[in-house]
Design a protein around this motif. Structure first.
Motif: not given
Length: 196
Positions: A14-19, A26-29, A58-62
């Motif tokens: 997750l951290c690799e794909w989401t900065q 949100h993912a943690l929640a 992938d939401y941040e990248r795509y």
């Protein structure tokens, strides 16, 4: 026998794909809410938790709903050998993918996704954050159309109904799950490894 899912590997992915710190929160929640629901439906807590953690990989990248999210995330999860039921749940949480929600895990992901974000939004405007939050206070905010306006109130109720859970009970479950992880969700340590 399905391989053991590593929470640490899922978090690192997750951290690799989401900065974005807010997307990580949100993912943690969603992970917290999914873990809370797993025992109720005799689900594997690690699988349910990983599904919540990685559903927006992938939401941040795509971010494009037409040809992006969640397709690239699903490809990455498949390539890394994540269980097919996790990948299918990621697909089913996006209505526009046309994948019907059939399992309790798929229904739970849809039910907690937007609601987790809404509950956090409520917490951010309260002096005590998540502490002492009640379903009644969340329902009061739901009646204010201008508050977190993009959130579809009817969809929140519909997904809870589809999961087979009373809406007030659903609110309480999500609030309690997030309250248990309030320090990482409300603080500035979203990059830290959460306590279990």
């Amino acid at each position: 026998m399905q391989p053991q899912i590593s929470r640490e590997e899922a978090w690192n992915l997750l951290c690799e794909w989401t900065q974005s710190e807010s997307l990580r929160r949100h993912a943690l929640a969603v992970e917290a809410a999914m873990r809370a629901y797993a025992p109720r439906f005799d689900g594997d807590e690690e699988l349910w938790g990983a599904t919540g953690l990685l559903h927006d990989l992938d939401y941040e990248r795509y971010p494009s709903l037409e040809d992006g999210h969640p397709r690239y995330g699903m490809e990455e999860l498949e390539a890394r050998g994540y269980p097919p039921e996790l990948v299918r749940a990621v697909a089913s949480h996006a209505d526009y993918m046309g994948v019907p929600r059939e399992t309790p895990m798929e229904k739970a992901l849809a039910a907690v996704d937007e609601l987790s974000g809404f509950v956090l939004a409520c917490a951010y405007v309260r002096p005590d954050g998540l502490e002492g939050m009640t379903p009644k206070s969340v329902k009061k905010k739901l009646k204010q159309p201008s508050f977190a306006a993009p959130v579809d109130r009817e969809e929140l109720r519909h997904t809870a109904e589809d999961l087979g859970v009373d809406f007030d009970e659903h609110l309480a479950t999500v609030i309690d799950a997030l309250t248990d992880r309030r320090e990482e969700l409300m603080g500035t340590t979203a990059g830290a490894e959460p306590a279990r």
